[in-house]
Design a protein around this motif. Structure first.
Motif, PDB file in Angstrom:
ATOM      1  N   MET A  22     -20.704   8.816  -5.532  1.00  0.00           N
ATOM      2  CA  MET A  22     -21.022   8.845  -4.320  1.00  0.00           C
ATOM      3  C   MET A  22     -20.807   7.986  -3.092  1.00  0.00           C
ATOM      4  O   MET A  22     -20.031   8.168  -2.418  1.00  0.00           O
ATOM      5  CB  MET A  22     -22.595   9.019  -4.309  1.00  0.00           C
ATOM      6  N   PHE A  23     -20.680   6.903  -3.551  1.00  0.00           N
ATOM      7  CA  PHE A  23     -20.181   5.307  -2.797  1.00  0.00           C
ATOM      8  C   PHE A  23     -18.821   5.720  -3.323  1.00  0.00           C
ATOM      9  O   PHE A  23     -19.059   4.044  -2.682  1.00  0.00           O
ATOM     10  CB  PHE A  23     -21.194   4.561  -2.981  1.00  0.00           C
ATOM     11  N   GLY A  24     -17.967   5.967  -4.223  1.00  0.00           N
ATOM     12  CA  GLY A  24     -16.599   5.334  -5.003  1.00  0.00           C
ATOM     13  C   GLY A  24     -15.952   5.676  -3.807  1.00  0.00           C
ATOM     14  O   GLY A  24     -15.065   4.891  -3.444  1.00  0.00           O
ATOM     15  N   SER A  25     -16.108   6.298  -2.965  1.00  0.00           N
ATOM     16  CA  SER A  25     -15.428   6.938  -1.611  1.00  0.00           C
ATOM     17  C   SER A  25     -15.166   5.788  -1.294  1.00  0.00           C
ATOM     18  O   SER A  25     -14.219   5.735  -0.351  1.00  0.00           O
ATOM     19  CB  SER A  25     -15.643   7.538  -1.631  1.00  0.00           C
ATOM     20  N   ILE A  26     -16.669   4.856  -0.340  1.00  0.00           N
ATOM     21  CA  ILE A  26     -16.119   3.847   0.194  1.00  0.00           C
ATOM     22  C   ILE A  26     -15.055   2.290  -0.195  1.00  0.00           C
ATOM     23  O   ILE A  26     -14.453   1.527   0.597  1.00  0.00           O
ATOM     24  CB  ILE A  26     -17.516   3.587   0.749  1.00  0.00           C
ATOM     25  N   ALA A  27     -15.744   2.787  -1.434  1.00  0.00           N
ATOM     26  CA  ALA A  27     -14.863   1.437  -2.057  1.00  0.00           C
ATOM     27  C   ALA A  27     -13.408   2.283  -2.212  1.00  0.00           C
ATOM     28  O   ALA A  27     -12.722   0.793  -2.547  1.00  0.00           O
ATOM     29  CB  ALA A  27     -15.225   1.414  -3.903  1.00  0.00           C
ATOM     30  N   VAL A  28     -12.903   2.849  -2.671  1.00  0.00           N
ATOM     31  CA  VAL A  28     -11.355   3.503  -2.411  1.00  0.00           C
ATOM     32  C   VAL A  28     -10.752   3.925  -1.139  1.00  0.00           C
ATOM     33  O   VAL A  28      -9.828   2.873  -0.994  1.00  0.00           O
ATOM     34  CB  VAL A  28     -11.008   5.008  -2.971  1.00  0.00           C
ATOM     35  N   GLU A  29     -10.962   3.638  -0.203  1.00  0.00           N
ATOM     36  CA  GLU A  29     -10.645   3.743   1.036  1.00  0.00           C
ATOM     37  C   GLU A  29     -10.925   2.575   1.543  1.00  0.00           C
ATOM     38  O   GLU A  29      -9.263   2.449   1.955  1.00  0.00           O
ATOM     39  CB  GLU A  29     -11.644   4.494   2.508  1.00  0.00           C
ATOM     40  N   GLN A  30     -11.827   1.445   1.076  1.00  0.00           N
ATOM     41  CA  GLN A  30     -10.896   0.098   1.488  1.00  0.00           C
ATOM     42  C   GLN A  30     -10.435  -0.367   0.607  1.00  0.00           C
ATOM     43  O   GLN A  30      -9.477  -1.039   1.306  1.00  0.00           O
ATOM     44  CB  GLN A  30     -12.633  -0.680   1.073  1.00  0.00           C
ATOM     45  N   TRP A  31     -10.434  -0.005  -0.585  1.00  0.00           N
ATOM     46  CA  TRP A  31      -9.347  -0.462  -1.701  1.00  0.00           C
ATOM     47  C   TRP A  31      -7.850  -0.122  -1.360  1.00  0.00           C
ATOM     48  O   TRP A  31      -6.515  -0.820  -0.734  1.00  0.00           O
ATOM     49  CB  TRP A  31      -9.366   0.127  -2.734  1.00  0.00           C
ATOM     50  N   ILE A  32      -7.514   0.963  -0.593  1.00  0.00           N
ATOM     51  CA  ILE A  32      -6.036   1.632  -0.046  1.00  0.00           C
ATOM     52  C   ILE A  32      -5.957   1.307   0.863  1.00  0.00           C
ATOM     53  O   ILE A  32      -4.922   0.756   1.022  1.00  0.00           O
ATOM     54  CB  ILE A  32      -6.166   3.379   0.692  1.00  0.00           C
ATOM     55  N   TYR A  33      -6.773   1.127   2.138  1.00  0.00           N
ATOM     56  CA  TYR A  33      -6.562  -0.068   3.281  1.00  0.00           C
ATOM     57  C   TYR A  33      -6.288  -1.211   3.147  1.00  0.00           C
ATOM     58  O   TYR A  33      -5.147  -2.185   3.309  1.00  0.00           O
ATOM     59  CB  TYR A  33      -7.590   0.288   4.379  1.00  0.00           C
ATOM     60  N   SER A  34      -6.961  -2.525   1.718  1.00  0.00           N
ATOM     61  CA  SER A  34      -6.501  -3.486   1.905  1.00  0.00           C
ATOM     62  C   SER A  34      -5.478  -3.628   1.009  1.00  0.00           C
ATOM     63  O   SER A  34      -4.697  -4.377   1.230  1.00  0.00           O
ATOM     64  CB  SER A  34      -7.649  -4.113   0.541  1.00  0.00           C
ATOM     65  N   GLN A  35      -4.897  -2.621   0.005  1.00  0.00           N
ATOM     66  CA  GLN A  35      -3.655  -2.336  -0.349  1.00  0.00           C
ATOM     67  C   GLN A  35      -2.204  -2.154   0.473  1.00  0.00           C
ATOM     68  O   GLN A  35      -1.224  -3.126   0.363  1.00  0.00           O
ATOM     69  CB  GLN A  35      -3.583  -1.566  -1.236  1.00  0.00           C
ATOM     70  N   GLN A  36      -2.352  -1.335   1.177  1.00  0.00           N
ATOM     71  CA  GLN A  36      -1.939  -1.255   2.769  1.00  0.00           C
ATOM     72  C   GLN A  36      -1.555  -2.182   2.964  1.00  0.00           C
ATOM     73  O   GLN A  36      -0.552  -2.734   3.219  1.00  0.00           O
ATOM     74  CB  GLN A  36      -1.731  -0.265   2.891  1.00  0.00           C
ATOM     75  N   ALA A  37      -1.804  -2.733   3.410  1.00  0.00           N
ATOM     76  CA  ALA A  37      -2.355  -3.952   4.604  1.00  0.00           C
ATOM     77  C   ALA A  37      -1.532  -5.251   4.234  1.00  0.00           C
ATOM     78  O   ALA A  37      -0.994  -6.140   4.933  1.00  0.00           O
ATOM     79  CB  ALA A  37      -4.022  -4.160   5.586  1.00  0.00           C
ATOM     80  N   ALA A  38      -1.993  -5.172   3.138  1.00  0.00           N
ATOM     81  CA  ALA A  38      -1.412  -6.614   2.427  1.00  0.00           C
ATOM     82  C   ALA A  38       0.056  -6.600   1.983  1.00  0.00           C
ATOM     83  O   ALA A  38       0.680  -7.523   1.419  1.00  0.00           O
ATOM     84  CB  ALA A  38      -2.183  -7.114   0.333  1.00  0.00           C
ATOM     85  N   ASP A  39       0.310  -5.061   2.308  1.00  0.00           N
ATOM     86  CA  ASP A  39       2.008  -5.242   1.826  1.00  0.00           C
ATOM     87  C   ASP A  39       2.641  -5.116   3.527  1.00  0.00           C
ATOM     88  O   ASP A  39       3.145  -4.444   4.294  1.00  0.00           O
ATOM     89  CB  ASP A  39       2.401  -3.485   1.527  1.00  0.00           C
ATOM     90  N   ALA A  40       3.839  -6.290   3.146  1.00  0.00           N
ATOM     91  CA  ALA A  40       4.508  -7.169   4.583  1.00  0.00           C
ATOM     92  C   ALA A  40       5.199  -5.402   4.646  1.00  0.00           C
ATOM     93  O   ALA A  40       5.667  -5.321   6.005  1.00  0.00           O
ATOM     94  CB  ALA A  40       5.617  -7.426   3.985  1.00  0.00           C
ATOM     95  N   GLU A  41       5.909  -4.950   3.589  1.00  0.00           N
ATOM     96  CA  GLU A  41       6.648  -4.343   4.197  1.00  0.00           C
ATOM     97  C   GLU A  41       6.130  -2.680   5.285  1.00  0.00           C
ATOM     98  O   GLU A  41       6.778  -2.131   5.513  1.00  0.00           O
ATOM     99  CB  GLU A  41       7.784  -2.987   2.928  1.00  0.00           C
ATOM    100  N   VAL A  42       5.027  -2.284   4.439  1.00  0.00           N
ATOM    101  CA  VAL A  42       4.417  -1.452   4.704  1.00  0.00           C
ATOM    102  C   VAL A  42       3.979  -1.344   5.759  1.00  0.00           C
ATOM    103  O   VAL A  42       3.998  -0.627   7.280  1.00  0.00           O
ATOM    104  CB  VAL A  42       3.134  -0.966   4.861  1.00  0.00           C
ATOM    105  N   VAL A  43       3.556  -2.642   6.255  1.00  0.00           N
ATOM    106  CA  VAL A  43       3.235  -3.510   7.918  1.00  0.00           C
ATOM    107  C   VAL A  43       4.050  -2.754   8.846  1.00  0.00           C
ATOM    108  O   VAL A  43       4.132  -3.215  10.538  1.00  0.00           O
ATOM    109  CB  VAL A  43       2.423  -4.283   7.472  1.00  0.00           C
ATOM    110  N   ALA A  44       5.141  -3.976   8.386  1.00  0.00           N
ATOM    111  CA  ALA A  44       6.784  -3.985   9.201  1.00  0.00           C
ATOM    112  C   ALA A  44       7.067  -2.507   9.747  1.00  0.00           C
ATOM    113  O   ALA A  44       7.033  -2.753  11.169  1.00  0.00           O
ATOM    114  CB  ALA A  44       7.525  -4.576   8.457  1.00  0.00           C
ATOM    115  N   PHE A  45       6.711  -1.539   8.678  1.00  0.00           N
ATOM    116  CA  PHE A  45       6.638  -0.090   9.225  1.00  0.00           C
ATOM    117  C   PHE A  45       5.793   0.661  10.584  1.00  0.00           C
ATOM    118  O   PHE A  45       6.126   1.147  11.529  1.00  0.00           O
ATOM    119  CB  PHE A  45       7.115   0.499   8.032  1.00  0.00           C
ATOM    120  N   VAL A  46       4.485   0.459  10.090  1.00  0.00           N
ATOM    121  CA  VAL A  46       3.605   1.505  11.076  1.00  0.00           C
ATOM    122  C   VAL A  46       2.395   0.428  11.885  1.00  0.00           C
ATOM    123  O   VAL A  46       2.057   0.690  12.483  1.00  0.00           O
ATOM    124  CB  VAL A  46       2.554   1.986  10.054  1.00  0.00           C
TER     125      VAL A  46
END
Length: 152
Positions: free
Chosen positions: A1-25
């Motif tokens: 039930m609360f796993g979606s909060i964890a996954v959404e934070q996980w996706i965000y943290s993984q993407q926001a930490a990637d220099a190439e993704v951040v350089a693009f978006v």
């Protein structure tokens, strides 16, 4: 039930930490939906399926969920090639990655700790994100990712 909060934070943290993704978006990482006035290009992730796999029984103290998310890059134009390099970076930041994540409550106190494991399981389930809106063509590149979430 609360796993979606964890996954959404996980996706965000993984993407926001990637220099190439951040350089693009830039800071245009949107979960669980992109606002209509989102800048272009942007990354969007949203849940499409969930299955509770928590063991049954009086002593079950572990929560387990399997959640599926669409994760996609979206940009104006009609040439998907501009999405290839950031798309690969987006994928590598999620595929086969795992880690522990603590979800805090609204007071900033730890609420629960989850272990998250992600993998790509398929193509985008539809192409509706890329449909022209008000004459603006959009291109999309992404995939369907499955996350196993365990928490105590």
């Amino acid at each position: 039930m609360f796993g979606s909060i964890a996954v959404e934070q996980w996706i965000y943290s993984q993407q926001a930490a990637d220099a190439e993704v951040v350089a693009f978006v830039g800071d245009e990482i949107h979960i669980p939906y992109a606002p209509q006035d989102a800048g272009s290009p942007f990354l969007v992730a949203y849940r499409v399926d969930a299955k509770d796999e928590t063991p049954m029984g009086p002593d079950a103290d572990v929560a387990a969920e399997r959640l599926q998310y669409v994760v996609a890059l979206v940009a104006e134009g009609n040439d998907k090639r501009i999405l290839l390099r950031p798309g690969r970076a987006m994928h590598l930041a999620l595929q086969g990655q795992s880690g522990q994540l603590t979800v805090n409550d609204d007071q900033g106190d730890p609420f629960a700790t989850y272990w998250v494991v992600g993998e790509r399981v398929g193509e985008l389930p539809n192409d509706e994100i890329a449909m022209p809106e008000d004459g603006i063509d959009r291109v999309t590149l992404g995939g369907l990712y499955e996350f196993d979430v365990m928490g105590a």
